[in-house]
Design an enzyme around this catalytic site. Structure first.
Site, short mmCIF file in Angstrom:
data_model
loop_
_atom_site.label_atom_id
_atom_site.label_comp_id
_atom_site.label_asym_id
_atom_site.label_seq_id
_atom_site.Cartn_x
_atom_site.Cartn_y
_atom_site.Cartn_z
N TRP A 108 -10.31 7.04 -0.31
CA TRP A 108 -10.12 7.78 -1.56
C TRP A 108 -8.74 7.41 -2.12
O TRP A 108 -7.73 7.89 -1.63
CB TRP A 108 -10.22 9.28 -1.28
N ASP A 109 -8.78 6.56 -3.14
CA ASP A 109 -7.51 6.01 -3.64
C ASP A 109 -7.03 6.77 -4.88
O ASP A 109 -7.80 7.54 -5.51
CB ASP A 109 -7.70 4.52 -3.97
N CYS A 160 -5.49 7.60 0.21
CA CYS A 160 -4.65 6.46 -0.17
C CYS A 160 -4.10 6.78 -1.55
O CYS A 160 -4.78 7.39 -2.36
CB CYS A 160 -5.50 5.19 -0.20
N ASP A 174 1.01 0.15 1.28
CA ASP A 174 0.40 -1.11 0.89
C ASP A 174 1.15 -2.29 1.51
O ASP A 174 0.68 -3.42 1.45
CB ASP A 174 0.41 -1.26 -0.64
C1 GLA Z 1 -4.39 0.36 -3.99
C2 GLA Z 1 -4.57 0.53 -2.50
C3 GLA Z 1 -4.94 -0.79 -1.87
C4 GLA Z 1 -6.21 -1.30 -2.50
C5 GLA Z 1 -6.06 -1.40 -4.01
C6 GLA Z 1 -7.37 -1.71 -4.69
O1 GLA Z 1 -3.30 -0.44 -4.28
O2 GLA Z 1 -3.42 1.06 -1.94
O3 GLA Z 1 -5.10 -0.64 -0.48
O4 GLA Z 1 -7.28 -0.45 -2.18
O5 GLA Z 1 -5.57 -0.18 -4.57
O6 GLA Z 1 -7.25 -1.83 -6.05
#
Ligand code: GLA
Length: 700
Positions: free
Chosen positions: A440-441, A486, A508
């Site tokens: 879940w970003d 996330c 990241d």
């Molecule tokens: C964010 C997340 C990454 C990845 C990208 C995808 O930056 O932290 O791990 O999932 O999005 O767009």
């Protein structure tokens, strides 16, 4: 345990005692456990209070600031009642700790305004933690405005404390930062609508004892430490009062999120207590205490550039290496081939998924792996069918160009219709793909905060309440799914999120060298079972640095292990090494994920040791931080072992072993048998020198 003597309440945990005098709202003592019998008459009151409001001669930062209908701010709260609950009352609409929890509720009333203030303290015996929260009830006939309501106030005698916070930015989260302020006011806060990469809500106050403060909240927070001229230190923690102004209608209550407070003799003991608390009383559901799968994520392997054949091939390789879960990251929906479109359109990209997400999920599962999927449910792209159909779902201010961040806008989750949309969208993706895992970003900060009918000063908090409502509904529907939080990495690593997501993508930045400090910083408050940690390709995509595969693995074993690279691009030797790594990890997973982890620091060395609960075994991974010719030996002292036991110590992957008592290993500097740096550079595998030590108790 809560004990009463007149209006004095003693809150005991096995190792700490907090003594509150209810009628004067004073803290008489907070520290190491005291024997029974003291009357506390000898303790100088010092005006140490557990809440404060304007209207007296105390001009320190207040925990409560209410603006009454006539425009006045003065409150005079008098003690009216104490109540002890056997079970912890729920906090309406907010995530909170659970389990155990005898709770003391103290009620204070301002008679002139007919307003009550409730302070709740819950005792967690197994982790020496006290959860504190505050609530204001407006019993008058007029609305009032809550301009600030801190969750917790703790006053301490003296001003010589060291303040430790966990600061950073994207890709560099939660670096430990220490300072002393002497006299004055120190603020640690977040204003971006999330607990933030920049300033985690966790704070330490170090004097003769070490105190930890954290918040069960994921939005704007504020921790204030004021060292005043009268020689007292006040700590406040709660919702940020920045752009906050909450109208409380007659007859209603406002509840501040829960703060958690812990006292311990030192940082290691404090972390151990916080870890126990998070694992037992924050993380919940099926994945509590349950071993987490080893995953492969395609993001750094392919970014947006994949098709079904590629994903299937990656999954096949990942399965052959021993992985258990394959996570399809960003780019599988709408026409999303870069970050300019499609957020909100959670419809399958037929072409990239080879006929739909369900079909692709099947192809992954056919390799023997569980299937997981990435979503960013709180966002909307302007180039999306959702935006074309419902432009008013986006968080923006009418007549003003919204601020674009990663080319996207946020959804207005303060609106119930939008909440319903998100619940439907997420549920639909999980149901049609059979996903066992969802990442879940959340990839931007809040800027154009506005929603029809929502007062500006209420927006940030109403968003959080909306988000929590959505998360509660989704999780009720899919209790078996493992969610990983996330927010562009670790931008929302907090106790609020951990009530819903048992693990969070820590950063990241997957460079092992960088991760050493990020994971160590995170570990002050959060156990390793909550920290996603991946082995990625060399050279690293964020820094361009190289690190040997073994070093990348050693660092990732300090969290929940995953791989984020293209397994099809690995050499045979690398595949062999990864297969061994995963087999080793699975064999030691219980210990690595749920043992007691301690930070290890030596001169030029940093890492961790994770010790089995019964201290019969441990895994330590230590890294040399730099290299210089003719350097002195890199050494470290281990932690957490049974001093009386004899351990056999060997280097992972090497035959040789030696034996030593736990006492020796913890008190003498152990020279690390590090790989040769110059040799590693020649082999072009990078420069991080890392060693993993395996310890087994051979004699008790
Ligand atoms: C964010 C997340 C990454 C990845 C990208 C995808 O930056 O932290 O791990 O999932 O999005 O767009």
């Amino acid at each position: 345990m809560i004990k009463k003597n007149g209006t004095v309440y003693r809150l005991n945990t096995p190792n700490t005692t907090l003594v509150l005098q209810a009628d004067t709202a004073q803290i008489l003592y907070y520290g190491a456990r005291l024997p029974a019998g003291d009357s506390f008459a000898a303790v100088a009151p010092l005006g140490r209070r557990f809440f404060s409001a304007p209207g007296t001669d105390d001009y320190t930062e207040y925990s409560v600031l209410l603006e009454y209908a006539d425009g006045s701010f003065a409150s005079r709260f008098a003690f009216t009642r104490a109540k002890v609950y056997a079970e912890k009352p729920e906090l309406p609409d907010l995530p909170a700790s659970y389990g155990e929890g005898k709770t003391l509720e103290l009620r204070y009333t301002d008679a002139a305004e007919k307003v009550s203030l409730y302070i709740l303290c819950t005792v967690f015996e197994d982790s020496d933690v006290i959860a504190v929260s505050a609530r204001v009830a407006n019993n008058s006939r007029k609305p009032l405005r809550v301009r600030r309501l801190m969750s917790a106030q703790f006053d301490f005698a003296g001003t010589g404390y060291e303040i430790v916070t966990f600061n950073g930015t994207w890709g560099r989260e939660r670096h430990k930062t220490e300072r002393r302020i002497g006299r004055g006011i120190f603020v640690n806060d977040a204003k971006r609508g999330a607990s933030s990469h920049e300033r985690n809500p966790f704070l330490l106050l170090k004097g003769a004892e070490t105190y930890g403060f954290n918040l069960v909240y994921s939005g704007n927070h504020k921790e204030i430490v004021e060292c005043n001229e009268a020689g007292r230190t006040r700590v406040l923690a709660g919702i940020n009062d920045f752009m906050f102004d909450w109208t409380l209608p007659a007859g209603e209550s406002f509840c501040a999120p829960e703060a958690v407070v812990c006292c311990a003799p030192d940082e290691d003991a404090l972390s151990a207590r916080m870890h126990a608390f998070v694992a037992e009383h924050i993380v919940r559901g099926k994945w509590k205490r349950r071993e987490r799968p080893v995953l492969f994520n395609n993001w750094e392997g392919t970014y947006f550039n994949f098709d079904a054949e590629k994903i299937e091939a990656m999954a096949r390789e990942a399965a052959a290496l021993g992985a258990e879960l394959f996570v399809l990251d960003d780019g599988w929906f709408g026409h999303r081939n870069d970050d300019t479109s499609s957020l909100g359109d959670w419809a399958d990209n037929e072409e990239k998924t080879g006929g739909g997400l369900a079909a692709l999920a099947e192809r992954v599962r056919a390799q023997g792996l569980a299937f997981g999927v990435w979503m960013e449910p709180e966002m909307i792209s302007e180039d999306s069918d959702l935006y074309r159909a419902h432009p008013n779902f986006a968080m923006k201010i009418p007549g003003r160009e919204p601020f674009r961040w990663r080319n996207q806008l946020m959804l207005n989750l303060a609106d119930e219709r939008v909440q319903n949309f998100v619940v439907r969208a997420v549920s639909d993706v999980i149901s049609r793909s059979g996903a066992a895992y969802v990442k879940w970003d959340y990839n931007r900060g809040m800027t154009d905060c506005w929603g029809k009918g929502i007062a500006g000063g209420e927006y940030f908090h109403r968003y959080m309440l909306g988000l929590y409502r959505v998360l509660r509904r989704v999780q009720k529907r899919f209790p078996a799914v493992l969610f990983e939080g996330c927010a562009s990495g670790g931008g929302r690593f907090d106790l609020g999120m951990l009530c819903f997501f048992p693990q969070i993508w820590t950063s990241d930045d997957t460079d092992a060298r960088e991760r050493i400090a990020i994971q160590a910083g995170t570990s002050y408050a959060y156990p390793q079972s909550t920290m996603g940690a991946h082995v990625s390709a060399c050279p690293n995509h964020q820094t361009g640095n190289g690190n040997p595969l073994s070093a990348r693995f050693n660092v990732a074993c300090g969290g929940v292990l995953g791989y984020e690279l293209d397994p099809c691009a690995l050499s045979a030797a690398e595949k062999g090494e990864i297969a061994e790594q995963i087999a080793f990890y699975k064999e030691n997973r219980k210990l690595l994920q749920f043992g007691q982890q301690y930070r290890l620091e030596g001169e030029n060395a940093a890492g961790y040791i994770t010790v089995a609960k019964d201290r019969s075994a441990a895994v330590a991974a230590v890294n040399a931080l730099s290299f210089s010719p003719a350097e002195p030996p890199v050494t470290v002292r281990l932690k957490g072992l049974d001093p009386a036991a004899v351990y056999e110590v060997c280097v992972r992957g090497k035959e040789t072993a030696f034996t030593a008592t736990g006492a020796l290993l913890m008190s003498a500097e152990i020279a690390l048998p590090l790989p040769d740096a110059v040799q590693a550079m020649r082999e072009n595998s990078g420069s991080l020198r890392s060693v993993m030590l395996l310890l087994k108790r051979v004699r008790a």
